[in-house]
Scaffold this motif. Structure first.
Motif, short mmCIF file in Angstrom:
data_model
loop_
_atom_site.label_atom_id
_atom_site.label_comp_id
_atom_site.label_asym_id
_atom_site.label_seq_id
_atom_site.Cartn_x
_atom_site.Cartn_y
_atom_site.Cartn_z
N THR A 88 0.84 -1.19 0.00
CA THR A 88 0.00 0.00 0.00
C THR A 88 0.88 1.25 0.00
O THR A 88 2.05 1.19 0.41
N SER A 91 -1.70 4.25 4.88
CA SER A 91 -2.76 3.51 5.58
C SER A 91 -4.15 3.73 4.99
O SER A 91 -4.99 2.84 5.06
N SER A 92 -4.41 4.86 4.38
CA SER A 92 -5.74 5.12 3.82
C SER A 92 -5.89 4.62 2.38
O SER A 92 -6.98 4.64 1.83
N SER A 93 -4.79 4.17 1.78
CA SER A 93 -4.82 3.70 0.38
C SER A 93 -5.24 2.22 0.31
O SER A 93 -5.14 1.49 1.29
N PRO A 94 -5.71 1.78 -0.87
CA PRO A 94 -6.02 0.36 -1.02
C PRO A 94 -4.75 -0.49 -0.82
O PRO A 94 -3.64 -0.04 -1.09
N GLU A 116 -10.07 -7.33 7.63
CA GLU A 116 -11.12 -6.49 8.24
C GLU A 116 -11.79 -5.61 7.20
O GLU A 116 -12.87 -5.07 7.44
N ALA A 117 -11.18 -5.49 6.00
CA ALA A 117 -11.75 -4.65 4.94
C ALA A 117 -12.55 -5.45 3.92
O ALA A 117 -13.03 -4.88 2.94
N ASP A 143 -9.88 -2.41 -0.04
CA ASP A 143 -10.05 -0.97 0.21
C ASP A 143 -10.43 -0.77 1.67
O ASP A 143 -11.27 -1.50 2.20
N GLY A 144 -9.82 0.20 2.31
CA GLY A 144 -10.17 0.52 3.69
C GLY A 144 -9.55 -0.40 4.73
O GLY A 144 -10.10 -0.57 5.81
N ASN A 146 -6.75 0.14 6.28
CA ASN A 146 -6.13 1.00 7.30
C ASN A 146 -4.91 0.37 7.95
O ASN A 146 -4.77 0.34 9.17
#
Length: 183
Positions: A88, A91-94, A116-117, A143-144, A146
């Motif tokens: 990635t 942390s906010s990127s896919p 978890e995503a 995605d997501g 984190n």
């Protein structure tokens, strides 16, 4: 013939001593060989002990196999998971999963990959190797998630019978082998 005057006369004591010396010389020959063989065997055992004694004191590297890859390995039944990493930018990127799945069994396996995503499912045929996240392989992106580069993320791999959760390292594209694989 030697004249009698030249040969010293032997008395009974001298004859007995001479016979005893000859007898002990005859007897010591086989004993001497046995002693030599025993001494050679003892020296051989001592040398062997010294040479193999190093194994007792020095650590044996082959006893402790270390992974030399960036990712982690695991097994879920007949499926081998090799060198799993998440890539990635931040942390906010896919995040993209890069791994190799090898089916060592005799039937096709559905492998469900859960974070978890979200989750993705990959089919692996018998005696087949499936590359995930490479240019020639299948894409598995979350995605997501984190998960920041440098951290570990829980990734669960499931078949119909076995489940295993691995702590997969999260990397960015700073290593040359991953630059083209970061989503």
């Amino acid at each position: 013939m030697i004249p009698a005057a030249v040969i010293p006369a032997e008395g009974p004591t001298q004859r007995t001593a001479h016979r005893t010396a000859r007898r002990s010389a005859r007897q010591s020959g086989p004993r001497r060989r046995v002693r030599r063989r025993a001494a050679a065997a003892l020296v051989g055992v001592a040398v062997l002990g010294l040479l193999t004694g190093c194994d007792l004191l020095a650590p044996q590297d082959t006893k402790y196999i270390q992974e030399t890859a960036d990712g982690v390995n695991g097994d879920i039944g007949p499926i081998f998971i090799g060198n799993a990493v998440l890539l990635t930018q931040q942390s906010s990127s896919p995040a993209s999963l890069v791994a190799t799945l090898v089916n060592q069994g005799e039937s096709s396996e559905e492998v469900r990959i859960v974070t978890e995503a979200g989750s993705e499912t990959v089919t692996v045929k018998p005696a087949e190797s499936v590359q995930l996240g490479t240019a020639d392989g299948q894409t598995v992106t979350f995605d997501g998630l984190n998960a920041a580069p440098g951290s570990l993320a829980d990734v669960t791999f499931q078949t119909s019978t076995v489940t295993e959760t691995l702590q997969v390292p999260v990397l960015d594209g700073s290593l040359p082998q991953y630059q083209d694989l970061v989503p």
